[in-house]
Design an enzyme around this catalytic site. Structure first.
Site, PDB file in Angstrom:
ATOM      1  N   ASP A 212      51.129  36.024  44.192  1.00 36.02           N
ATOM      2  CA  ASP A 212      51.985  35.169  43.902  1.00 36.02           C
ATOM      3  C   ASP A 212      51.346  33.975  43.133  1.00 36.02           C
ATOM      4  O   ASP A 212      50.066  33.471  43.863  1.00 36.02           O
ATOM      5  CB  ASP A 212      52.972  34.728  44.898  1.00 36.02           C
ATOM      6  CG  ASP A 212      53.995  36.071  45.461  1.00 36.02           C
ATOM      7  OD1 ASP A 212      53.995  36.549  44.177  1.00 36.02           O
ATOM      8  OD2 ASP A 212      54.060  36.146  46.314  1.00 36.02           O
ATOM      9  N   LYS A 213      52.120  33.146  42.620  1.00 37.88           N
ATOM     10  CA  LYS A 213      51.735  31.650  42.119  1.00 37.88           C
ATOM     11  C   LYS A 213      50.947  30.857  43.134  1.00 37.88           C
ATOM     12  O   LYS A 213      49.894  30.326  43.076  1.00 37.88           O
ATOM     13  CB  LYS A 213      52.438  31.122  41.315  1.00 37.88           C
ATOM     14  CG  LYS A 213      52.289  29.698  40.956  1.00 37.88           C
ATOM     15  CD  LYS A 213      53.504  29.162  40.352  1.00 37.88           C
ATOM     16  CE  LYS A 213      53.301  27.548  40.053  1.00 37.88           C
ATOM     17  NZ  LYS A 213      54.398  26.887  39.630  1.00 37.88           N
TER      18      LYS A 213
END
Length: 361
Positions: free
Chosen positions: A170-171
């Site tokens: 994920d970011k």
């Protein structure tokens, strides 16, 4: 006539159907690049032959490798290359990244390179960096940074799906990712992720103290029907859920939170975040899954101020992909890499350690 739904052809196929992140991949649902619907008069035909006839420039060997990596689906399920296509079968080619709508622009974004040779690159991604370009994030991504890093390498085409990132996180998750620099490397690594032979360990800070302190969470993960931005654990009989297994172990107790080690057996979207919430222990400051609120402790003025400061110190979900292990695609050597917990999470843990020490006085 065969119904073909595809925006463009690509010369070869490669990828991995297990690379959802990751990680968490976090990054981590599959993206359909091609879809073919067999017509009513379709005679029984091996799926590799079926696809070679429809994908311009592709080879049977590449299609077979894609099938081995779990990237060829028939009616939504992975099949081997010898599967025989029947009338009205829906044959899909899925990959571990979306189709790029625009050409990737190289951008001089700093990369922390942990290891690199002619076949693979291992990077330590900082929190806040999006992995793949997509809606709302067409620049400033890890892929743009890779395009810059490989700008003088004529063998590496960042727009070619046969090479590149093998999995995702994920970011706002930090940590290790492996990049394949050749088609063969991506195929080989893709098989390892698909067969669950890679080794991935994460460090997280969660609300509360999991009991037991060492255990396994098994729960099928799919889209939350009440909130499409969230994933959730679905009933076992829900066909939209994907089997997911997370092993966890508490490594440090800190009064109202705990530092846990998580080992992935599978790689589903938001897997650790979803599984820890499922057992009542959301990740600290995970806004999407309710971890950015006070979930443990007495809400005194001083405690509220303490939590506010803690949230500011680590302004994202407290999750780090610390270790990554795989077999080198060319040499067969077992490779193992480790990335230290980043400063924001380290500061958060130290702050909770001081709080726990003062609470025990």
């Amino acid at each position: 006539m065969t119904d073909i739904v595809a925006s463009r052809n690509i010369p070869e196929l490669s990828g991995t159907a297990a690379a959802e992140d990751p990680a968490e991949d976090d990054s981590q649902e599959l993206y359909e690049h091609f879809r073919f619907v067999a017509d009513k008069g379709q005679q029984l035909l091996r799926v590799d032959k079926f696809l070679v006839a429809r994908l311009e420039g592709s080879s049977r060997n590449r299609v077979q490798q894609a099938a081995e990596a779990g990237c060829i689906l028939v009616n939504g399920k992975p099949v081997k290359s010898n599967y025989r296509v029947k009338p009205l079968d829906v044959v899909s080619v899925v990959m571990d990244r979306p189709r790029y709508e625009n050409e990737i622009i190289p951008e001089d974004i700093p990369l922390e390179i942990v290891y690199e040779d002619d076949h693979v690159l291992v990077v330590n991604k900082p929190a806040g960096l999006v992995v793949h370009p997509g809606h709302g994030n067409y620049t400033g991504t890890l892929v743009n940074a890779l395009a810059w890093h490989f700008r003088d390498n004529p063998e590496y085409d960042v727009n070619d799906p046969r090479m590149g990132l093998v999995h995702r996180i994920d970011k706002d998750t930090s940590g290790l990712l492996v990049v394949a620099k050749t088609p063969d490397a991506k195929t080989h690594l893709g098989k390892q992720f698909f067969n669950k032979t890679t080794k991935r360990e994460y460090v997280a800070v969660v609300w509360g103290i999991p009991a037991p302190e060492k255990g396994t969470v098994v729960g099928n993960i799919g889209r939350n029907p009440k909130d499409r931005l969230q994933m959730t654990v679905l009933p076992d009989d829900d066909p939209s859920g994907k089997h997911a297994v997370t092993h966890y172990e508490v490594v440090k107790l800190l009064v109202h939170v705990a530092v846990v080690k998580c080992v992935l057996e599978t790689g589903r979207t938001h897997q650790i975040r979803v599984h820890m919430k499922h057992i009542g222990h959301p990740l600290f400051n995970d806004a999407r899954y309710g971890g950015d609120e006070i979930l443990r402790g007495t809400r005194t003025a001083n405690y509220k101020k303490f939590i506010t400061n803690a949230l500011e110190i680590c302004p994202r979900q407290a999750l780090h992909a610390r270790t990554l292990g795989f077999v080198h695609p060319a040499t067969g050597e077992e490779m193992f890499f480790s990335a230290p917990v980043p400063p924001d999470m380290t500061s958060l843990i130290e702050k909770w350690e001081r709080y726990a020490a003062s609470a025990g006085d």
